[in-house]
Design a protein around this motif. Sequence first.
Motif, PDB file in Angstrom:
ATOM      1  N   ASP A   1       1.221  27.515 -30.638  1.00 12.62           N
ATOM      2  CA  ASP A   1       2.311  27.009 -29.804  1.00 12.62           C
ATOM      3  C   ASP A   1       1.946  27.082 -28.323  1.00 12.62           C
ATOM      4  OD1 ASP A   1       3.741  26.522 -32.055  1.00 12.62           O
ATOM      5  OD2 ASP A   1       5.189  28.142 -31.800  1.00 12.62           O
ATOM      6  N   GLN A   2       1.186  28.102 -27.936  1.00  3.49           N
ATOM      7  CA  GLN A   2       0.716  28.169 -26.549  1.00  3.49           C
ATOM      8  C   GLN A   2      -0.196  26.971 -26.250  1.00  3.49           C
ATOM      9  OE1 GLN A   2      -0.837  31.930 -25.151  1.00  3.49           O
ATOM     10  NE2 GLN A   2       0.409  33.084 -26.612  1.00  3.49           N
ATOM     11  N   GLN A   3      -1.077  26.641 -27.207  1.00  7.10           N
ATOM     12  CA  GLN A   3      -1.975  25.498 -27.026  1.00  7.10           C
ATOM     13  C   GLN A   3      -1.167  24.215 -26.831  1.00  7.10           C
ATOM     14  OE1 GLN A   3      -5.760  25.843 -28.159  1.00  7.10           O
ATOM     15  NE2 GLN A   3      -5.798  24.349 -26.531  1.00  7.10           N
ATOM     16  N   LEU A   4      -0.153  24.022 -27.678  1.00  4.02           N
ATOM     17  CA  LEU A   4       0.654  22.815 -27.572  1.00  4.02           C
ATOM     18  C   LEU A   4       1.514  22.827 -26.310  1.00  4.02           C
ATOM     19  CD1 LEU A   4       1.750  22.222 -31.275  1.00  4.02           C
ATOM     20  CD2 LEU A   4       0.028  20.993 -29.956  1.00  4.02           C
ATOM     21  N   THR A   5       1.907  24.000 -25.840  1.00  2.00           N
ATOM     22  CA  THR A   5       2.630  24.090 -24.567  1.00  2.00           C
ATOM     23  C   THR A   5       1.754  23.597 -23.420  1.00  2.00           C
ATOM     24  OG1 THR A   5       3.980  25.956 -25.334  1.00  2.00           O
ATOM     25  CG2 THR A   5       3.783  25.662 -22.947  1.00  2.00           C
ATOM     26  N   GLU A   6       0.485  23.987 -23.453  1.00  2.00           N
ATOM     27  CA  GLU A   6      -0.426  23.520 -22.394  1.00  2.00           C
ATOM     28  C   GLU A   6      -0.652  22.010 -22.489  1.00  2.00           C
ATOM     29  OE1 GLU A   6      -3.994  24.753 -19.622  1.00  2.00           O
ATOM     30  OE2 GLU A   6      -2.951  26.160 -20.911  1.00  2.00           O
ATOM     31  N   ILE A   7      -0.742  21.485 -23.716  1.00  2.00           N
ATOM     32  CA  ILE A   7      -0.888  20.036 -23.876  1.00  2.00           C
ATOM     33  C   ILE A   7       0.369  19.323 -23.376  1.00  2.00           C
ATOM     34  CG2 ILE A   7      -1.127  18.168 -25.567  1.00  2.00           C
ATOM     35  CD1 ILE A   7      -2.878  20.033 -27.229  1.00  2.00           C
ATOM     36  N   THR A   8       1.533  19.906 -23.659  1.00  2.00           N
ATOM     37  CA  THR A   8       2.786  19.327 -23.168  1.00  2.00           C
ATOM     38  C   THR A   8       2.788  19.262 -21.646  1.00  2.00           C
ATOM     39  OG1 THR A   8       4.007  20.192 -25.074  1.00  2.00           O
ATOM     40  CG2 THR A   8       5.297  19.581 -23.134  1.00  2.00           C
ATOM     41  N   ARG A   9       2.385  20.347 -21.013  1.00  2.00           N
ATOM     42  CA  ARG A   9       2.329  20.369 -19.541  1.00  2.00           C
ATOM     43  C   ARG A   9       1.407  19.275 -19.021  1.00  2.00           C
ATOM     44  NH1 ARG A   9       0.735  25.866 -16.537  1.00  2.00           N
ATOM     45  NH2 ARG A   9      -1.355  25.375 -17.303  1.00  2.00           N
ATOM     46  N   ALA A  10       0.272  19.088 -19.696  1.00  2.00           N
ATOM     47  CA  ALA A  10      -0.658  18.037 -19.279  1.00  2.00           C
ATOM     48  C   ALA A  10      -0.035  16.653 -19.443  1.00  2.00           C
ATOM     49  CB  ALA A  10      -1.946  18.147 -20.090  1.00  2.00           C
TER      50      ALA A  10
END
Length: 487
Positions: A135-144
């Motif tokens: 979920d942290q990985q996808l949070t960073e992708i969301t921010r991008a």
Amino acid sequence: MTYGDVLVARGLVKSYGGVRALDGAGIRLRGGEVHTLVGENGAGKSTLVRILSGTRAADAGAVRAAPGTRIAVVSQELSLFPDLTVRENLFPHRPPRRHGLLDRGAMDRAARPVLDELGLDVDLDARVGELPLADQQLTEITRALLRDPGLLVLDEPTSALPAAAVDRLERVLHALTGRGIAVLYVTHFLAEVMRFAHRVTVLRDGRVALSGVRRAEVDVPELVAAMLGGRPEQPERRTRTVVDLAPPVVLSQVSVPGRLADVTFTVRAGEVVGVAGLQGAGHLDALEVVCGRTAISAGRVDIGGRGLPRSLRDAIRAGVAFVPSDRKRYGLMTDRAVWENATAVSWLGLGRGGVMPSRAELVRRTAGLTERLQLRGGPYDVVARLSGGNQQKVVLAKWLATEPRIVVLDDPTRGVDIGVRGEMHRIIGELAAGGAAVLIASTDLAELTEVCDRVLVFVRGRVDGELSGSRLTERSLAVAMQRPSGD
């Protein structure tokens, strides 16, 4: 739908000191495609990504992006703030405001469609550090994605993710390319290339070995061949005498939750055994078990006839020497003299030489070790002033002073020149010839084929195969490491 070029790079050259990281490299990225970038460590992948993203300037060559293209990079090392909420991480710069105050409603309205597209169902008020890694990985992708990029760079996005999270990422990639976004996917997992990619580019020694080849036109052995080039298939094999009785390293059906599963192997006296695997495969965890740095949940361990080491100190008393890959963080006191480093474990850790041996005696012992290792520097030299290769020899001297029965080496020649590399390999051979059991991990597959009698290949926490004799080549190792477990 067919999309046009988002970014084209040609003839990129970049040098760091006397080392040429890129030598005429280039890549063409199209909208709506996942373009994978692969290559060995040191092939130039990271340098290429830095130049494409604008964080480094090329010495020569050109990068042309479509007008208005934004580039977002999600690195392997996440750049989230663990103590802040998901919402705060998604809008770290210039968040929406209303009447001078943060507009949480506007943030949520902007974030929710992207979160839904990625299948990330999280509380925006939750602390990021409390989320699962996926979920942290996808949070960073969301921010991008909130930056509305035309090109998204994912640098080793699955190196620490479980299989279920990789499945989730595949759905994310499909959604992104469906929007016309170009995705540059940097990975060392060739199975992911075959699963995710529309095209693949292979770098070798800073040059392009395969350029934008369609996934359907290449297979894993061909990718491995492109990564390795025309290196000799079979290095010269050394003949060593090994002792069959009472091997000093025995692991039997060892498990560590989430890291190792039912691992069994032995290392005999006089033998050099390698462990190999992709990042997270479990081979480095096996080294930590041997060194007393990781506890097990099941199985049996016998190290030096003493059972399972409860700590690194316990392992040292069992005759284990551990030479780490990060010599400056774990191996050296760089602000102290060579003699202080070389005698730190044997004197301070094991008490050899009495409670308070004279400095002259410790220096004398150090001089003998530095002569044996052909170290370019004297006992009184400060370690920080030595070259990287000689610093690595000081680490080895520190452990050789304990007269170990078992030598564990993690990437022992990382960052050293070819001359020191050869000297280190000579020392490894001498250790085995003297009756030590040597266990080695290395990111350099050529190194494993040169120094090892056999290599254990780890896949997803298990020993998936063993290579020795004529079967032990760089290509066979690389292919075996990429094989799904159980194949």
